[in-house]
Design an enzyme around this catalytic site. Structure first.
Site, PDB file in Angstrom:
ATOM      1  N   GLY A  45       0.838  -1.194   0.000  1.00  0.00           N
ATOM      2  CA  GLY A  45       0.000   0.000   0.000  1.00  0.00           C
ATOM      3  C   GLY A  45       0.870   1.241   0.000  1.00  0.00           C
ATOM      4  O   GLY A  45       2.027   1.198   0.439  1.00  0.00           O
ATOM      5  N   GLN A  50       3.000  10.143   0.901  1.00  0.00           N
ATOM      6  CA  GLN A  50       4.303   9.468   0.964  1.00  0.00           C
ATOM      7  C   GLN A  50       5.176   9.770  -0.255  1.00  0.00           C
ATOM      8  O   GLN A  50       6.384   9.518  -0.225  1.00  0.00           O
ATOM      9  CB  GLN A  50       4.121   7.950   1.095  1.00  0.00           C
ATOM     10  CG  GLN A  50       3.535   7.531   2.431  1.00  0.00           C
ATOM     11  CD  GLN A  50       3.370   6.029   2.496  1.00  0.00           C
ATOM     12  OE1 GLN A  50       2.401   5.489   2.006  1.00  0.00           O
ATOM     13  NE2 GLN A  50       4.342   5.339   3.081  1.00  0.00           N
ATOM     14  N   CYS A  94       5.887   0.150   7.199  1.00  0.00           N
ATOM     15  CA  CYS A  94       5.519   1.295   6.378  1.00  0.00           C
ATOM     16  C   CYS A  94       6.696   1.637   5.482  1.00  0.00           C
ATOM     17  O   CYS A  94       7.842   1.651   5.941  1.00  0.00           O
ATOM     18  CB  CYS A  94       5.179   2.482   7.283  1.00  0.00           C
ATOM     19  SG  CYS A  94       4.697   3.955   6.379  1.00  0.00           S
ATOM     20  N   LEU A  95       6.420   1.918   4.214  1.00  0.00           N
ATOM     21  CA  LEU A  95       7.513   2.249   3.289  1.00  0.00           C
ATOM     22  C   LEU A  95       8.212   3.542   3.682  1.00  0.00           C
ATOM     23  O   LEU A  95       9.350   3.774   3.274  1.00  0.00           O
ATOM     24  CB  LEU A  95       6.988   2.345   1.851  1.00  0.00           C
ATOM     25  CG  LEU A  95       6.484   1.019   1.252  1.00  0.00           C
ATOM     26  CD1 LEU A  95       5.886   1.242  -0.136  1.00  0.00           C
ATOM     27  CD2 LEU A  95       7.603  -0.014   1.182  1.00  0.00           C
ATOM     28  N   HIS A 136      -4.468   1.627   7.377  1.00  0.00           N
ATOM     29  CA  HIS A 136      -3.127   2.213   7.491  1.00  0.00           C
ATOM     30  C   HIS A 136      -2.957   3.325   6.448  1.00  0.00           C
ATOM     31  O   HIS A 136      -2.460   4.412   6.759  1.00  0.00           O
ATOM     32  CB  HIS A 136      -2.091   1.092   7.299  1.00  0.00           C
ATOM     33  CG  HIS A 136      -0.660   1.530   7.244  1.00  0.00           C
ATOM     34  ND1 HIS A 136       0.285   1.080   8.149  1.00  0.00           N
ATOM     35  CD2 HIS A 136       0.011   2.340   6.386  1.00  0.00           C
ATOM     36  CE1 HIS A 136       1.465   1.622   7.848  1.00  0.00           C
ATOM     37  NE2 HIS A 136       1.321   2.390   6.787  1.00  0.00           N
ATOM     38  N   GLU A 137      -3.397   3.054   5.206  1.00  0.00           N
ATOM     39  CA  GLU A 137      -3.213   4.046   4.131  1.00  0.00           C
ATOM     40  C   GLU A 137      -4.119   5.258   4.332  1.00  0.00           C
ATOM     41  O   GLU A 137      -3.698   6.393   4.110  1.00  0.00           O
ATOM     42  CB  GLU A 137      -3.453   3.409   2.752  1.00  0.00           C
ATOM     43  CG  GLU A 137      -2.539   2.241   2.400  1.00  0.00           C
ATOM     44  CD  GLU A 137      -1.059   2.489   2.652  1.00  0.00           C
ATOM     45  OE1 GLU A 137      -0.614   3.645   2.555  1.00  0.00           O
ATOM     46  OE2 GLU A 137      -0.343   1.526   2.974  1.00  0.00           O
ATOM     47  N   HIS A 140      -2.674   7.690   6.645  1.00  0.00           N
ATOM     48  CA  HIS A 140      -1.663   8.573   6.036  1.00  0.00           C
ATOM     49  C   HIS A 140      -2.301   9.870   5.528  1.00  0.00           C
ATOM     50  O   HIS A 140      -1.688  10.936   5.581  1.00  0.00           O
ATOM     51  CB  HIS A 140      -0.983   7.889   4.845  1.00  0.00           C
ATOM     52  CG  HIS A 140       0.206   7.043   5.210  1.00  0.00           C
ATOM     53  ND1 HIS A 140       1.337   7.560   5.801  1.00  0.00           N
ATOM     54  CD2 HIS A 140       0.447   5.717   5.047  1.00  0.00           C
ATOM     55  CE1 HIS A 140       2.230   6.576   5.984  1.00  0.00           C
ATOM     56  NE2 HIS A 140       1.715   5.447   5.544  1.00  0.00           N
TER      57      HIS A 140
HETATM   58 ZN   LIG Z   1       2.603   3.587   5.638  1.00  0.00          ZN
END
Ligand SMILES: [Zn+2]
Length: 174
Positions: A45, A50, A94-95, A136-137, A140
């Site tokens: 995701g 991000q 998380c990226l 989670h997304e 963000h």
């Molecule tokens: Zn994340």
């Protein structure tokens, strides 16, 4: 086209993203770029903040089974419209916070409404990893990271280590 992923701490990751009012070709291209960036990472995701864009857009694909067809989803203005009472715990990553993982509790099922890249309204109930990932997304888009669910000391520790990691990466690039 791949885009660089912002790393925590970054003020852009703490901002509330703006709703998309007009589905332009630029935004559709952004969704495609985000999917390419996510698959390349690899991740399941990614949210627009991000990659430094403060628009309410997320992409995800939580198909894990070997050999199964991918299911790339791009959601504009995603909104949680219902959650289950049942809670599940997943070890999240998380990226934007690479190398750190922690258990986070969230509703086990969520119903999400969104606008797809063709401008059509969609609604679906997600369970399992999909439910965790979509929540989670969406977090963000509200400037919230998974480490915000952790105790302050653990969050501060991760943030300090991320500051160090970012410095190391900047040095490697220089
Ligand atoms: Zn994340």
């Amino acid at each position: 086209m791949k885009r660089p992923i912002l790393l925590h701490p970054d003020p852009r990751l703490k901002k509330v993203a703006d709703p998309v009012s007009d589905l332009t070709d630029d935004l559709r291209t952004l969704a495609d770029d985000m999917l390419a960036t996510m698959y390349d990472a690899p991740g399941i995701g990614l949210a627009a903040p991000q990659v430094g864009v403060l628009s309410r857009l997320i992409v995800l694909d939580c198909v894990k089974e070997e050999g199964a067809a991918p299911r790339p989803l791009a959601m504009f203005n995603p909104e949680v419209v219902a959650v289950s009472d049942e809670i599940s715990v997943y070890e999240e990553g998380c990226l934007s916070i690479p190398e750190f993982y922690a258990d986070v509790e969230r509703p086990a099922e969520v119903t999400v409404r969104w606008i797809d890249p063709d401008g059509a309204e969609q609604q679906e109930t997600f369970a399992g990893l999909w439910a965790t990932c979509v929540q989670h997304e969406i977090d963000h888009l509200n400037g919230k990271l998974f480490i915000d669910y952790l105790k302050p000391l653990r969050r501060q520790l991760i943030t300090r280590k991320m500051v160090k990691l970012k410095k190391e990466r900047a040095r490697e690039k220089a």
